[in-house]
Design a protein around this motif. Structure first.
Motif, PDB file in Angstrom:
ATOM      1  N   THR A 201     -17.137   1.178   1.544  1.00 15.18           N
ATOM      2  CA  THR A 201     -17.195   2.105   2.674  1.00 15.18           C
ATOM      3  C   THR A 201     -18.608   2.660   2.858  1.00 15.18           C
ATOM      4  O   THR A 201     -19.242   3.120   1.910  1.00 15.18           O
ATOM      5  CB  THR A 201     -16.216   3.254   2.460  1.00 15.18           C
TER       6      THR A 201
ATOM      7  N   ILE B 236     -11.583  -4.141  10.523  1.00 15.22           N
ATOM      8  CA  ILE B 236     -10.364  -3.480  10.068  1.00 15.22           C
ATOM      9  C   ILE B 236      -9.566  -2.969  11.259  1.00 15.22           C
ATOM     10  O   ILE B 236     -10.041  -2.978  12.398  1.00 15.22           O
ATOM     11  CB  ILE B 236     -10.682  -2.310   9.111  1.00 15.22           C
TER      12      ILE B 236
ATOM     13  N   HIS C  64     -16.884  -1.042   6.431  1.00 15.45           N
ATOM     14  CA  HIS C  64     -16.359  -1.450   5.122  1.00 15.45           C
ATOM     15  C   HIS C  64     -16.886  -2.858   4.884  1.00 15.45           C
ATOM     16  O   HIS C  64     -16.430  -3.816   5.519  1.00 15.45           O
ATOM     17  CB  HIS C  64     -14.838  -1.414   5.120  1.00 15.45           C
TER      18      HIS C  64
ATOM     19  N   TYR D 278      -5.934   5.119  11.914  1.00 16.90           N
ATOM     20  CA  TYR D 278      -6.672   5.613  10.753  1.00 16.90           C
ATOM     21  C   TYR D 278      -5.722   5.918   9.596  1.00 16.90           C
ATOM     22  O   TYR D 278      -6.052   5.676   8.427  1.00 16.90           O
ATOM     23  CB  TYR D 278      -7.443   6.874  11.147  1.00 16.90           C
TER      24      TYR D 278
ATOM     25  N   GLN E 288      -4.500   3.456   6.441  1.00 17.91           N
ATOM     26  CA  GLN E 288      -5.285   3.198   5.236  1.00 17.91           C
ATOM     27  C   GLN E 288      -4.987   4.198   4.132  1.00 17.91           C
ATOM     28  O   GLN E 288      -5.284   3.949   2.951  1.00 17.91           O
ATOM     29  CB  GLN E 288      -6.776   3.238   5.555  1.00 17.91           C
TER      30      GLN E 288
ATOM     31  N   VAL F 221      -6.217   3.502   0.146  1.00 18.49           N
ATOM     32  CA  VAL F 221      -7.531   3.865  -0.382  1.00 18.49           C
ATOM     33  C   VAL F 221      -7.403   4.684  -1.671  1.00 18.49           C
ATOM     34  O   VAL F 221      -6.446   5.433  -1.852  1.00 18.49           O
ATOM     35  CB  VAL F 221      -8.364   4.653   0.654  1.00 18.49           C
TER      36      VAL F 221
END
Length: 398
Positions: free
Chosen positions: A168, A210, A219, A365, A368, A372
């Motif tokens: 990231t 992504i 990323h 969003y 993820q 993560v």
């Protein structure tokens, strides 16, 4: 635990809330505020960062002597939640991942010389940073013991070879923390290093597309080919890479939760405004029992997530590693964010699915969140191991 926020914490939270309301929410409505990756444009970001600095709302998580505000973890929780009412919020206040996690770990483990060279420019907002750990299969993901990128000692230098991916912020970062294998020891086989974007021997292979939207710098997939890193740029002792990772990831996972709670609350805010005005078959949606159930459940789950997050934050402030508490918050809040925004879209109908609100941005969003910093299933495994080991003491008040 005392649930009364300190005077300092409440003052910062209130000021951040006002900044978000007055400065950031209006920007979200302007197409010119966005870059090609659906985040705040660089020009707009720098302008907002200057305003945040001028108001003393900068780098909340960093000790005062290093240029931050020195907030406790509990105070950060309230402030991070408030700043992520806006999708632009965290990066404006220099409290976005991966920079906030990197600043926190460097402030704890770096030498004074390393803090001066590598940390202070991040705190000042002069550069951005990245944490380089995850690898493509069969390398390390949730299991660091599978790491294949290696660093071999050559005199006073280390020579690095390997491939990393989903790193990231790498596309715009100048300062990097790299985790690489330095031996086959199961516990002490990894070490941590610092490198600069201009150092030779590495490249960005690609910016991985992504579902998005993306953080600044995306990323990325990175390749290291005989990259030379001087030993003075090693963090901690040889073999302390896993230890550094654990020091960094616990608080960083929790700051994710803090921010996600802000997005979850924003989702219900949008939905609540819509159902309070929208009529169907002669009655406002907000007056329908089914709608009330949906809103009530989502609101309750957000509060559960806030309590889990605050409890973990409090334990961190007491000097505890809070591994169980952080894992519980990570699992619960990642699920809560997705449920809250999905509920909001359902209640807003086609408007929620469109780009007329920020809900579709938050929805993409949010997916993820369960991946993560350790997939939810990995955290559940950690909790299960603790339960089997501790028995009834798993729920101890101590």
């Amino acid at each position: 635990m005392d649930f009364t926020l300190s005077t300092r914490g409440e003052t910062f939270r209130s000021r951040i809330q006002d900044f978000v309301e007055q400065e950031l929410l209006p920007l979200e409505e302007q197409a010119s505020s966005y870059d090609e990756h659906e985040n705040i444009s660089e020009d707009m970001l720098q302008a907002m960062r200057q305003k945040a600095k001028a108001q003393g709302l900068w780098s909340l998580q960093t000790p005062c002597e290093l240029g931050g505000q020195g907030l406790s973890t509990v105070e950060m929780a309230a402030c991070y939640e408030a700043m992520n009412r806006s999708i632009f919020g965290p990066v404006v206040f220099n409290s976005a991942a991966p920079d906030d996690g990197n600043m926190m770990v460097l402030s704890k483990v770096a030498t004074e010389a390393q803090k001066e060279r590598w940390l202070k420019p991040i705190v000042n907002g002069d550069v951005r940073s990245s944490f380089v750990m995850t690898e493509p299969a069969p390398g390390s993901g949730s299991d660091p013991s599978m790491m294949l990128t290696n660093a071999v000692r050559k005199g006073n230098d280390w020579v690095v070879n390997g491939v990393k991916h989903f790193i990231t912020g790498a596309g715009v970062a100048s300062h990097f923390i790299l985790i690489a294998r330095t031996s086959d020891d199961t516990r002490k086989g990894l070490s941590a290093f610092l490198f600069h974007k201009d150092d030779p021997g590495w490249e960005i292979v690609r910016r991985i597309p992504i579902m998005g939207p993306e953080e600044h710098g995306g990323h990325c997939e990175l390749r290291f080919t005989d990259m030379v890193i001087p030993d003075e740029n090693r963090l901690m002792e040889v073999g302390d890479g896993l230890k550094l990772t654990q020091i960094r990831l616990g608080p960083a996972r929790l700051t994710h939760c803090m921010r996600w709670l802000g997005l979850a609350k924003r989702s219900l805010e949008i939905a609540s405004a819509y159902v309070s005005e929208r009529e169907s078959f002669g009655i406002k949606l907000a007056d329908r029992e089914g709608v009330q159930w949906m809103l009530g459940e989502a609101a309750m789950n957000i509060q559960v997530g806030r309590l889990l997050t605050m409890h973990a934050a409090w334990k961190l402030d007491q000097g505890d590693f809070a591994r169980k508490e952080v894992s519980m918050a990570k699992v619960a809040v990642s699920n809560t964010l997705q449920q809250a925004v999905d509920t909001a879209i359902q209640l807003c109908g086609a408007r929620g699915y469109s780009k007329d609100t920020r809900l579709e941005w938050i929805y993409r969003y949010a997916r993820q969140a369960r991946l993560v910093d350790g997939a939810s299933e990995v955290h559940k495994m950690v909790l299960s191991k603790n339960l089997l080991k501790e028995g009834g003491d798993f729920w101890s008040w101590g």
